[in-house]
Scaffold this active site. Sequence first.
Site, short mmCIF file in Angstrom:
data_model
loop_
_atom_site.label_atom_id
_atom_site.label_comp_id
_atom_site.label_asym_id
_atom_site.label_seq_id
_atom_site.Cartn_x
_atom_site.Cartn_y
_atom_site.Cartn_z
N ASP A 45 0.77 -1.08 -0.13
CA ASP A 45 -0.16 0.00 0.04
C ASP A 45 0.91 1.29 -0.13
O ASP A 45 1.93 1.28 0.46
CB ASP A 45 -0.95 -0.07 1.24
N CYS B 21 -7.22 3.56 -2.04
CA CYS B 21 -7.16 1.90 -1.73
C CYS B 21 -8.14 0.98 -2.47
O CYS B 21 -7.80 0.45 -3.67
CB CYS B 21 -7.24 1.77 -0.44
N LYS C 296 -3.96 -7.91 2.91
CA LYS C 296 -4.96 -6.94 2.56
C LYS C 296 -5.60 -7.06 1.16
O LYS C 296 -4.57 -7.16 0.11
CB LYS C 296 -4.38 -5.47 2.65
N HIS D 116 -3.46 25.56 -6.81
CA HIS D 116 -4.64 25.14 -7.61
C HIS D 116 -5.71 24.88 -6.54
O HIS D 116 -5.63 24.37 -5.52
CB HIS D 116 -4.62 24.03 -8.31
N HIS E 34 -1.14 2.50 -4.98
CA HIS E 34 -0.90 3.94 -5.16
C HIS E 34 0.23 4.34 -4.32
O HIS E 34 1.00 3.37 -3.80
CB HIS E 34 -2.14 4.82 -4.80
#
Length: 558
Positions: free
Chosen positions: A44, A84, A132, A255, A318
């Site tokens: 993860d 996730c 996981k 931004h 990610h």
Amino acid sequence: MLPLWVAVVAVSALATPALGAGGQRRGAVKAWADAPNVVLVVSDSFDGRLTFYPGSQVVKLPFINFMKAQGTSFLNAYTNSPICCPSRAAMWSGLFTHLTESWNNFKGLDPNYTTWMDVMEKHGYRTQKFGKLDYISGHHSISNRVEAWTRDVAFLLRQEGRPMVNLVPKKTKVRVMEGDWKNTDRAVNWLRKEAINYTQPFVLYLGLNLPHPYPSPSSGENFGSSTFHTSLYWLKKVSYDAIKIPKWSPLSEMHPIDYYSSYTKNCTGKFTEKEIKDIRAFYYAMCAETDAMLGEIILALHQLDLLQKTIVIYTSDHGELAMEHRQFYKMSMYEASAHVPLLIMGPGIKTNLQVSNVVSLVDIYPTMLAAGEATTDSFRNYRKDPAIINDIAGIPLPQNLSGYSLLPLSSEMFKNERKFKNLHPPWILSEFHGCNVNASAYMLRTNQWKYIAYSDGASVLPQLFDLSSDPDELTNIATKFPEVTASLDQKLRSIINYPKVSASVHRYNKEQFIKWKQSIGQNYSNVIANLRWHQDWLKEPWKYENAIDQWLKIHSDP
């Protein structure tokens, strides 16, 4: 556990036979007759840039380096949604996020969805999963889903604890993330006691929570995960002097989407350079611990004489911003959040190869099925037509997959690279619809450009970065190069009708919130006030409830 340098040297010396003429491994010919085993390790929050230079200089990752030397590494691999559950849903389904409507951490795949592992099991593979998974709907906290549903509401609330570090002051403390180590041990024991006895090939999945930040109970009863936690043992694997302090834009120049994200992640306050450097150092140390768990799997395969018969893939759902762009966590299209590691090694996989093509996690599905037959005689005699190359040896791929097999880019079978260079398109799509971002985001990544569109494409300014000259993504050049921006937007719309998708997410968010509100009845005011944003909400509860009421009345359309 063996010292890491001893372990890596041992595997390097023994695991891979010498190369014969033409680069083929001597002793590997017998393997062509049998389908290989496949092992997929998914961590993860691992920043993919740490697997190649210059990011690789900041922390010692011996087993990732081993995989690079003994296999193929993808330098531009991306998540299809930087959070996730939606990311993992894309990886297990082979479909883009909007096609499975995996909008947030609460909304993923249905429990009975047919994944690549189900297909491999149907075709004779023994399968096992540890750790996981997180691709099925219905999980994660109430806060997580309510924050996502209400992201269009006209308020700004801190939803996370301030990012911080926590040190275990023991030089010998190796197993910091005990849950991940326990699952790693279970996977190793399965290999030793069960897989070694199988006559059929097997596929093993190991999911790790690291290097995801740890929960932060100090921030109150309802808390997120904003603590970077490690021990001196792992911190010593980090080259502190090599840590780069990211440049930040002034808050007034950010931004608007970035400002919302930074605020909700509790990152708009003052941070000293030491605080930032410590957070990054602790994160890198957590990555080193992750690498060691990957190493346990590789060492077990070697000790059981399975390494030469097994394709090993390592990736992550990610990345982790680790204070880049004044944020931690993910939920962003910036490189630290969206760029993932992707390494493959095993029989038939090219060694010491770095692939610069853009790829993404939806490519895992077709690659797993292709890898399942990548070293069989029938695959050696594959059909030459690139249009049908993915229909491999008895494990045909669904026709609607968003991904493409990575084997044409990494396998010894595909010698004529020119013939297959266009098999994977020269772009990837990533999209985000969850919490901490107050508009749906869509990233089109090509070789040079990163284009990010928001919402309906008109209400929020897009972003354009030239990663060849601006790898830190500090200068948005969307207005400077209007023709490039228009061209990339047109290409993005040809892939996904993103204004329509954004409208669907708006409707979904409102419908789900109304259902949730009705389900808790008279407890609504108390429950919503005490979610992760409680520190801000409880200062002016009626103000925030009224903002939601207004949103429910007037926000029927995006």
